[in-house]
Design a protein around this motif. Structure first.
Motif, short mmCIF file in Angstrom:
data_model
loop_
_atom_site.label_atom_id
_atom_site.label_comp_id
_atom_site.label_asym_id
_atom_site.label_seq_id
_atom_site.Cartn_x
_atom_site.Cartn_y
_atom_site.Cartn_z
N LEU A 125 25.35 43.48 38.62
CA LEU A 125 25.78 42.62 39.27
C LEU A 125 27.32 43.84 38.88
O LEU A 125 28.20 45.07 39.36
N LEU A 160 29.29 34.09 42.96
CA LEU A 160 27.40 34.57 43.05
C LEU A 160 27.01 33.60 42.21
O LEU A 160 25.57 33.17 42.08
N GLU A 161 27.43 34.18 40.89
CA GLU A 161 27.15 33.37 39.33
C GLU A 161 26.73 31.42 39.89
O GLU A 161 26.36 31.22 39.59
N PHE A 211 32.19 37.43 49.28
CA PHE A 211 31.61 36.51 47.57
C PHE A 211 31.79 37.25 47.01
O PHE A 211 32.11 38.40 46.28
N THR A 212 32.65 36.50 46.06
CA THR A 212 33.02 36.83 44.69
C THR A 212 32.56 36.77 43.47
O THR A 212 30.64 36.33 43.89
N PRO A 213 31.96 37.50 42.50
CA PRO A 213 30.86 37.65 41.79
C PRO A 213 30.82 36.06 41.36
O PRO A 213 30.01 36.21 40.65
N VAL A 229 24.76 32.69 51.47
CA VAL A 229 23.96 33.65 50.13
C VAL A 229 22.34 33.00 50.15
O VAL A 229 22.28 31.95 50.38
N LYS A 243 37.72 43.69 45.47
CA LYS A 243 36.77 43.27 44.83
C LYS A 243 35.94 42.25 45.34
O LYS A 243 35.52 41.15 44.43
N LEU A 244 34.98 42.47 46.67
CA LEU A 244 34.44 41.33 47.24
C LEU A 244 33.50 41.78 47.26
O LEU A 244 33.15 43.10 47.74
N ILE A 245 32.49 40.78 47.51
CA ILE A 245 30.94 41.59 48.01
C ILE A 245 30.65 41.64 49.24
O ILE A 245 31.17 39.92 49.82
N TYR A 280 24.28 31.25 41.99
CA TYR A 280 22.69 30.90 41.38
C TYR A 280 22.59 29.63 40.05
O TYR A 280 21.23 29.37 40.63
N GLU A 281 23.70 29.13 39.98
CA GLU A 281 23.18 28.28 39.02
C GLU A 281 22.71 26.64 40.24
O GLU A 281 21.92 26.13 39.86
#
Lengths: 255, 242, 255, 242, 255, 242
Positions: free
Chosen positions: F212, E236-237, E231-233, E210, F192-194, E240-241
């Motif tokens: 999100l 992704l967080e 990706f899991t949420p 990403v 629950k995966l993107i 971002y960091e």
């Protein structure tokens, strides 16, 4: 239109049926499949029609755009017909620019509209020599089960008859200038027999086809023979009579 | 050019022909060295060259057909063949003409004799008057014969049309532009079968019948000229001991 | 130009002949094949020439069209040379956009005309900054039996010398502004021997070629080496002398 | 830029060089990681990169040659390499240069050692002054050697020309634009053979002879710089134990 | 970006290293390779930068050209980003028009610049409705050892910050109107681990990547997931960091 | 159209929806005869068709993978699907969308079951409002299931964004054009995966987290509609005895 590989058994069966004056889907030789025409299917187009001819589905959208006129006709509008044989419509269609089949399809539809003078292009000027309306007729083939020409021609003329004038100041006409209803009827020849509206299985075994486009008074405005077989003059005369009769039926769907 | 007031005066056309008369026709077979067969045709101001290569190996291979040869056809206009320079390369018109020309020629070729092979027909319009597709087919049929490819029949082609309400044979560009109807027709002359038919303009059913009949008449004459050209070619070949 | 597969026997034969100063078709090393130039072959072109060099046939047509000038030369006409290696001319030519051989052919002919200043392009303006004449030289290769460069260059310059002025009001010149006769002579090297006007069999075995374009006074305006072999400086000097002498012969055909 | 009144004043060119003097030249071999061989050349303001891949499998397969490798060459200019942005992709000029560059390099490569293989040469013009094709060939020869491909000789290339009536070596863009003649030449330095020759403009026979001789002189110097760059590269490789 | 065939041994090795939080070239998971940015590498461009990210080399040149504006924004300049994956940069790159990888690369870089409003395009009009400046950002990939996006985005913004105003009368601005420094940071996921700046070996085995482009204040202006994994949420967080922190480091190279 | 002063008034969007509300959604599976699987989706004014062919033989052959099928995806907009006619054929936008759509779908397909095969997904936008790529992915997932291709999960997709400072679900064209941020997301709903994430505009880190989360919520609803469409399709098939 597109020749697909057909098993010899199926081929022989269809050819033998033809000898008996019968068809693979039980229709009479002069019978179309079920027809439906849904006009105004697409909002961003000025006119549109979704045509179903049995399982064959064709969506036609018409858009008006401002273009420069041709130098030799400075105040006349322009007709542009384009056809896309989308790869979602058939396993034999491939992505890419229009091939000879797509080009022939577009040009046969184009000639039917143009030569019948269905659209009064003279009225589609804006500023002579500078700007005229182009009528873009886009034929989008969604599902190919044979006889794309008739479905596309019917969709195109139905879409043109559904045109909403564009909402701009310099459009002065009360409505889109269309006055005729040319209809293409395609006749296939299998085992010496003529039959209308060939389905895909029939197209795959037919010797040749001829498309005859006629207007309300029964006169011919366009013809196109296709396929690698031949016709006798007598067959062509019979095909004309068939085309004229069936066009009257199809014309009712234009609305 | 302005549209003339009348295209037919006292039963004569602008170039002096009768309605059922062909333009001057000249056919020569075997005009190219590299091609397996070739022909050059002048019909009125048309100057058209056709060449045939094959039967030869088909490339790309995945287009090979296990039980038949594949006939391919390419119709092309030279940039200088028309009044306004034509950009080189195929356009939509030439793609369609290539297709219908192939379908007009294919019925006479014994393709089944050459499985997996390709037979390529090239039609080059060097100078165009009206009727380039039919004249090109006429030339291509002679080139196929010159290449020694087994054929059921020849193919002769000509356009007919309607001008000032009269059905006429072999339209000129002026007649094509200002007339009502253009109908290109190709015929297997011995078998009396139609292998190409296109039409645009306006015909009643009766006019269509008349026009078709006139096309047959014109194709007969063209067929005689084709045979003559092949005879001349054959005698030259024989003299040369080929 | 196009390298075709030649049997080893034929290859060895031609190479061995060269050693003896002989050629496969009996010509002398400095001898061209029979040349014919038929001007005004094509009516719709302002100028044209059909050139035969033995069995090689090239048709060149020249057309004048109005175009926008280049920004850095707003009042100067434009020369555009294009070559098509038509698939009817050789089993090795394929349909499609010009390949490197067609592009090289066009560019070598272009440079001969351009660098000799044969055409006075300055005189071909119409409205400075807006419109100038473009001279389209289209090389149409009809039959390829070797030495396309010389045939095409000869056809191009002969066609340019046959130009009829266009019949339009804003053409003010008495005639097409051409003043020089550049001639391309191609010399092939086989087995250390130099020979002019290679036929196809010779092209297929030659190590390299060099094309030298000269004008009436014997000066060089363009050169191009081709092929994957090499030349010594002495060979190039000899090639120049050959080119200069043969150009005088060829120039007579321009008329 | 306006045309200067004179391009040579008191025997010196606009950039101060003598007629027979090269622009500053810098050659570095082995500048890319992924390529099998590479070289970077600066000649005056030219900045040119060459890379070689191969011998490697030839795709598409039908282009494979049973008895030899195939050398392919692609000359390309970066969009920002010239004053007016060049549209990406090949144009007619670059297609021709790719052809003559390949023909200039092919005589020195032992292609017959790698039947069926491809050897790909890529020339990228990052910044263009005049002489990009010759400088690109000079770079490509070094990249071929850096790739370890067996070669008969190197190839060194330079343009010569005529400016204000004087025969000069290694033209700048101004000299190319406003001068009379441009003649790119490539040479096999050890064998003294010419592998590339193009010319446009005006030369008498005598001027041609002089120019060719000057090209040989320039190529000698370039050849020395090529060898030096390969020696440096080799010593680096040895240190790295490659 | 381009998936190359990797030996199973190497693949397993890299994946196993990731499990241990290690990388094939010894870097920490949040560590970039050595970075260098050489600005003004190319003279004919108004701005340019040669970026090296380890062995990856990308040259970006920016040129200003006069173009017609878009009809809906008649006084606004135009940004055009183009990327060429040159065949000299990798054995997997082939000559030809940009493929999907080149197009994605160009569009991701484009969005980072455009959406951050780094360039004040409003100021780049010339004559409203007639002429505006187009900013051509050309990404020239010279050596591909992974993470072309970050190298290209860094090269593009560095080149834009190095712009020399063109030397023409109708350029009225004191300098090129650029005000922000968006930086793209690409994070690869291998064996559940996130790592920045994947080298080619890592790209070849990664599940997904990403790219998160952030500006000086830490806000996001563009994102793009690539690759066929997920990706899991929470990932992704975390990405971002990482992206926000590393962008600060990379931003120093813009100058 | 002029930019409206505000896009959200009293917590309602211009079309009356709440910020976390989807547009009206309609999904139908099995709408085409020739395709192996197909689906038609309307979301607001979007009208999108997806078709699947395969597993089928891969052409050209050199793209075959010995240990897996290859998933290919083509996103295409009809010329009449948007206000200004779109020229037919791929542009840069559609090439990128085709790529990310493929990458969004590939994680759920058991490609390894069909070595050497191709599975082709075609997404046709017949009428476009905003969100065509996500709606196309939603349709494609149903078409893959309709084709009977073994899948780990479905894929549901929707765009979220920021409009007038508010995080909203499922943007309209007006919201896309005049809003601040657009973020298309695709999700495997059970796992629950993107599988797709793109974004352009402006988000703080916190806004990104909120958006999100809202995307997940929207995709849940879409997933229910997808399953319903497949149940209906299955019952029709059963009735027809397929």
């Amino acid at each position: 239109m597109m020749y697909e590989i057909v098993s010899t058994v199926k081929r022989d069966y269809i050819i033998d049926l033809a000898r008996q004056g019968k068809r693979v889907d039980g229709r009479a030789l002069d019978q179309y499949r079920e027809i439906s025409v849904e006009k105004n299917f697409v909002e961003p187009a000025q006119g549109s029609a979704l045509v179903k001819l049995g399982n064959t589905q064709v969506l036609v959208g018409v858009k008006l755009e401002r273009v420069e006129p041709f130098p030799d006709e400075p105040s006349s509008g322009v007709l542009i017909v384009n056809a896309e044989l989308l790869p979602l419509a058939s396993p034999t269609f491939e992505p890419g620019p229009p091939d000879e089949n797509a080009i022939e399809l577009a040009r046969v539809v184009d000639r039917g509209i143009r030569e019948s003078k269905a659209i009064d292009l003279e009225k589609l000027g804006i500023k002579p020599g500078e700007e005229v309306w182009a009528v873009f007729v886009d034929i989008h083939v969604l599902d190919h089960d044979g006889n794309l020409i008739d479905a596309s021609a019917l969709g195109a003329i139905a879409a043109l008859w559904s045109m909403k004038p564009p909402d701009v100041e310099d459009w002065k006409l009360p409505e889109f200038p269309i006055s005729k209803k040319p209809v293409a009827v395609t006749i296939a020849k299998i085992n010496e027999r003529l039959m209308v509206d060939p389905c895909l299985d029939e197209e795959n075994v037919m010797e040749a086809r001829v498309t005859i486009t006629t207007t309300e008074d029964g006169s011919i405005c366009a013809m196109q023979k296709g396929g690698v077989g031949c016709f006798t003059p007598e067959e062509l005369e019979a095909a004309y009579e068939l085309a004229r009769a069936k066009a009257e039926e199809l014309r009712k769907f234009i609305g | 050019m302005e549209k003339p007031e009348r295209l037919i005066v006292d039963g004569k056309r602008l170039d002096g022909r009768a309605p059922d008369e062909l333009r001057p026709l000249r056919i020569k077979a075997g005009v190219l060295k590299r091609a397996d067969g070739s022909a050059y045709v002048e019909l009125g101001r048309n100057k058209i060259l056709a060449a045939v290569y094959g039967p030869r190996e088909m490339h790309p291979r995945h287009l090979q057909q296990p039980d038949t040869a594949v006939l391919r056809c390419r119709y092309n206009m030279a940039p200088f063949s028309v009044e306004e320079r034509k950009r080189p390369g195929p356009d939509r018109r030439s793609v369609e003409i290539s297709k219908v020309a192939r379908e007009a020629l294919e019925p006479v070729v014994f393709l089944e004799l050459y499985p997996r092979a390709a037979i390529d027909v090239f039609i080059e319009v060097l100078q165009a008057d009206a009727g380039t597709r039919t004249t090109g087919i006429t030339a291509a049929a002679v080139a196929l014969a010159d290449a020694g490819i087994p054929m059921r029949d020849l193919v002769a082609a000509v356009a007919v049309g309607k001008v000032d309400g009269t059905i006429v044979l072999d339209l000129t560009s002026e007649e094509d532009q200002w007339g009502t109807t253009d109908m290109p027709v190709a015929i297997m002359p011995r078998k009396k079968l139609i292998t190409l038919l296109q039409m645009d303009g306006h015909f009643t059913g009766e006019e269509f019948r008349q026009a078709l009949s006139l096309a047959f008449k014109g194709c007969e004459q063209i067929y005689e000229a084709q045979k003559q050209a092949l005879r001349e070619r054959y005698s030259v070949k024989r003299e040369e001991g080929e």
